[in-house]
Design a protein around this motif. Structure first.
Motif, PDB file in Angstrom:
ATOM      1  N   ALA A  61       0.852  -1.183   0.000  1.00 54.95           N
ATOM      2  CA  ALA A  61       0.000   0.000   0.000  1.00 54.95           C
ATOM      3  C   ALA A  61       0.888   1.232   0.000  1.00 54.95           C
ATOM      4  O   ALA A  61       1.762   1.384   0.861  1.00 54.95           O
ATOM      5  CB  ALA A  61      -0.906   0.010   1.229  1.00 54.95           C
ATOM      6  N   LEU A  63       0.861   5.284   0.280  1.00 59.16           N
ATOM      7  CA  LEU A  63       0.042   6.416   0.688  1.00 59.16           C
ATOM      8  C   LEU A  63       0.639   7.687   0.115  1.00 59.16           C
ATOM      9  O   LEU A  63       1.794   8.014   0.384  1.00 59.16           O
ATOM     10  CB  LEU A  63      -0.023   6.511   2.215  1.00 59.16           C
ATOM     11  CG  LEU A  63      -0.858   7.662   2.768  1.00 59.16           C
ATOM     12  CD1 LEU A  63      -2.331   7.445   2.456  1.00 59.16           C
ATOM     13  CD2 LEU A  63      -0.653   7.813   4.261  1.00 59.16           C
ATOM     14  N   ALA A  71      -4.686   6.225  -1.050  1.00 58.24           N
ATOM     15  CA  ALA A  71      -3.892   5.002  -0.970  1.00 58.24           C
ATOM     16  C   ALA A  71      -4.013   4.244  -2.283  1.00 58.24           C
ATOM     17  O   ALA A  71      -5.084   4.154  -2.882  1.00 58.24           O
ATOM     18  CB  ALA A  71      -4.368   4.129   0.189  1.00 58.24           C
ATOM     19  N   SER A  84     -10.317   5.962  -0.209  1.00 58.11           N
ATOM     20  CA  SER A  84      -9.225   6.417   0.640  1.00 58.11           C
ATOM     21  C   SER A  84      -8.928   7.903   0.485  1.00 58.11           C
ATOM     22  O   SER A  84      -8.008   8.408   1.130  1.00 58.11           O
ATOM     23  CB  SER A  84      -7.960   5.614   0.328  1.00 58.11           C
ATOM     24  OG  SER A  84      -7.461   5.941  -0.959  1.00 58.11           O
ATOM     25  N   CYS A  87      -7.261  10.264   3.283  1.00 55.25           N
ATOM     26  CA  CYS A  87      -6.686   9.515   4.406  1.00 55.25           C
ATOM     27  C   CYS A  87      -5.283  10.021   4.720  1.00 55.25           C
ATOM     28  O   CYS A  87      -4.588  10.551   3.860  1.00 55.25           O
ATOM     29  CB  CYS A  87      -6.675   8.023   4.115  1.00 55.25           C
ATOM     30  SG  CYS A  87      -5.566   7.527   2.793  1.00 55.25           S
ATOM     31  N   ALA A  90      -2.101   4.522   6.156  1.00 57.69           N
ATOM     32  CA  ALA A  90      -2.693   3.277   5.685  1.00 57.69           C
ATOM     33  C   ALA A  90      -1.844   2.108   6.139  1.00 57.69           C
ATOM     34  O   ALA A  90      -0.613   2.194   6.179  1.00 57.69           O
ATOM     35  CB  ALA A  90      -2.813   3.278   4.160  1.00 57.69           C
ATOM     36  N   LEU A  97      -7.394  -3.619   4.586  1.00 53.79           N
ATOM     37  CA  LEU A  97      -6.712  -2.343   4.442  1.00 53.79           C
ATOM     38  C   LEU A  97      -7.299  -1.402   5.478  1.00 53.79           C
ATOM     39  O   LEU A  97      -8.500  -1.138   5.481  1.00 53.79           O
ATOM     40  CB  LEU A  97      -6.918  -1.763   3.039  1.00 53.79           C
ATOM     41  CG  LEU A  97      -6.385  -0.342   2.819  1.00 53.79           C
ATOM     42  CD1 LEU A  97      -4.859  -0.331   2.890  1.00 53.79           C
ATOM     43  CD2 LEU A  97      -6.875   0.211   1.472  1.00 53.79           C
ATOM     44  N   LEU A  99      -7.394   2.357   7.178  1.00 51.60           N
ATOM     45  CA  LEU A  99      -7.131   3.744   6.820  1.00 51.60           C
ATOM     46  C   LEU A  99      -7.454   4.645   7.999  1.00 51.60           C
ATOM     47  O   LEU A  99      -8.441   4.414   8.713  1.00 51.60           O
ATOM     48  CB  LEU A  99      -7.979   4.163   5.614  1.00 51.60           C
ATOM     49  CG  LEU A  99      -7.869   3.310   4.351  1.00 51.60           C
ATOM     50  CD1 LEU A  99      -8.946   3.723   3.348  1.00 51.60           C
ATOM     51  CD2 LEU A  99      -6.480   3.451   3.724  1.00 51.60           C
TER      52      LEU A  99
END
Length: 379
Positions: A61, A63, A71, A84, A87, A90, A97, A99
């Protein structure tokens, strides 16, 4: 800031498995040459400069914090997560997942196509002065990758950061004390025994020495002192503590013996005899049940550290990356599949005049954030 990855890539979590990137990853399962990460799902997102990385066994992932943060997933079931947007952090696992937003935390089930998160919790909006919430630590407790997602922490701990291993946890308090709990069968709790702990317990051997960072691997633990020293404990079967490993030395001698046998059909000594001779002069460590100071040669001050399942990576103040432990997927970055029981500098970044500023280990791979040397030295 640019990110490079190396190690396990069976699901394309490092190099996209398509024709445009295939030349950079000759072996799509084992990436032994540090390769720059690229988002093959949405190139406009990938161009964002600032990002954080979280990695599980089959996924990564990324970010992106520039502008409207979001993400992006790479690997198994890769996608750009439209849910996401906005966010601030993450965390990825094999199933969920997680967040964190300014006002809430959400965990999305990656195995189901649902329009709502599997779990969510409202939090008080974080002021800019308070800084971002960094997973897994959240206000009042911490989150994990499977139900129950939220666990409370005693307010008296005044937690600064938290690291989760396969079956244990490390907490760094505001005063620099280290606490551990969970499974202790490999000495990963650092309490000089192999017992488990249900509640956070201070690592007594480190009391009086303020720590600045903690990291947890599959069954080993690492922390950095305020002076930049590394302390390690737990399982050392693959040399992940940077201490002498009997398994690695035995495997190395067997390979040497095989090569010698090809050249000379009547070898004069066996690898077993050589190992016995070496054991007379060196103590091998399988389990280190209490913190041990790890010397890095040449001496240097450590800035950050991260742990994979059975390997470890550390960044020095000068911007060098050192790795050690299990390396059979190329996760040590030395462009070989060799494991190591002592810290070795990753020469790729030095040769390219890149200054490493951060490192994140996945289960069987490693991700390093870099800047050009002149940019890194000015930070």
């Amino acid at each position: 800031m640019r990110w490079f990855g190396f190690g396990f890539n069976a699901f394309g979590q490092i190099c996209a498995q398509d024709e445009s990137v295939q030349e950079e990853c000759v072996d799509t399962v084992k990436v032994i040459h540090p390769s720059e990460l690229r988002c093959h799902v949405d190139t406009s997102v990938c161009r964002l400069k600032t990002s954080r990385i979280s990695a599980s066994w089959s996924r990564r992932a990324s970010l992106h914090l520039d502008g409207d943060s979001c993400a992006c997933l790479a690997g198994f079931g890769s996608c750009v997560c439209t849910e996401s947007r906005g966010c601030k952090d993450a965390s990825i696992s094999e199933s969920h997942l997680t967040l964190v937003f300014l006002d809430r935390i959400e965990s999305w089930d990656l195995q189901k196509e649902e329009e709502t998160p599997a779990w969510s919790m409202d939090i008080k909006p974080q002021s800019e002065s308070a800084g971002d919430v960094t997973l897994p630590l959240v206000p009042g407790g911490y989150v994990v990758s499977k139900s129950p997602f939220y666990h409370t922490l005693s307010p008296h701990l005044k937690a600064k950061s938290l690291a989760l291993g396969a079956e244990h946890a490390l907490l760094l308090s505001a005063s620099g004390a280290v606490y551990s709990w969970g499974l202790g069968s490999h000495g990963q709790l650092g309490h000089s025994n192999l017992l488990s702990e249900e509640e956070p317990r201070a690592v007594e051997a480190l009391l009086g020495m303020p720590m600045s960072s903690v990291a947890a691997g599959g069954w080993h633990s690492v922390c950095i002192s305020s002076g930049g020293d590394l302390y390690v404990w737990g399982w050392n079967e693959s040399g992940q503590l940077g201490l002498p490993s009997r398994c690695l030395r035995k495997a190395s001698l067997q390979k040497s013996s095989q090569k010698a046998g090809e050249l000379c059909p009547h070898p004069t000594t066996s690898s077993h005899e050589e190992l016995q001779e070496e054991e007379k002069h060196e103590v091998f460590i399988s389990i280190q049940a209490f913190p041990a100071l790890l010397d890095v040669t040449p001496p240097c001050e450590i800035r950050s550290v991260s742990c994979g399942s059975r390997h470890t990576a550390a960044v020095t103040i000068k911007g060098d990356l050192y790795t050690w432990g299990w390396g059979e997927y190329g996760q040590l970055g030395h462009q070989t599949l060799t494991s190591a029981d002592e810290p070795q500098r990753v020469e790729f970044f030095t040769a390219e005049q890149m200054h490493v500023v951060d490192v994140v280990c996945g289960t069987w791979n490693t991700f390093a954030a870099v800047a050009k040397e002149e940019e890194g030295r000015s930070q």
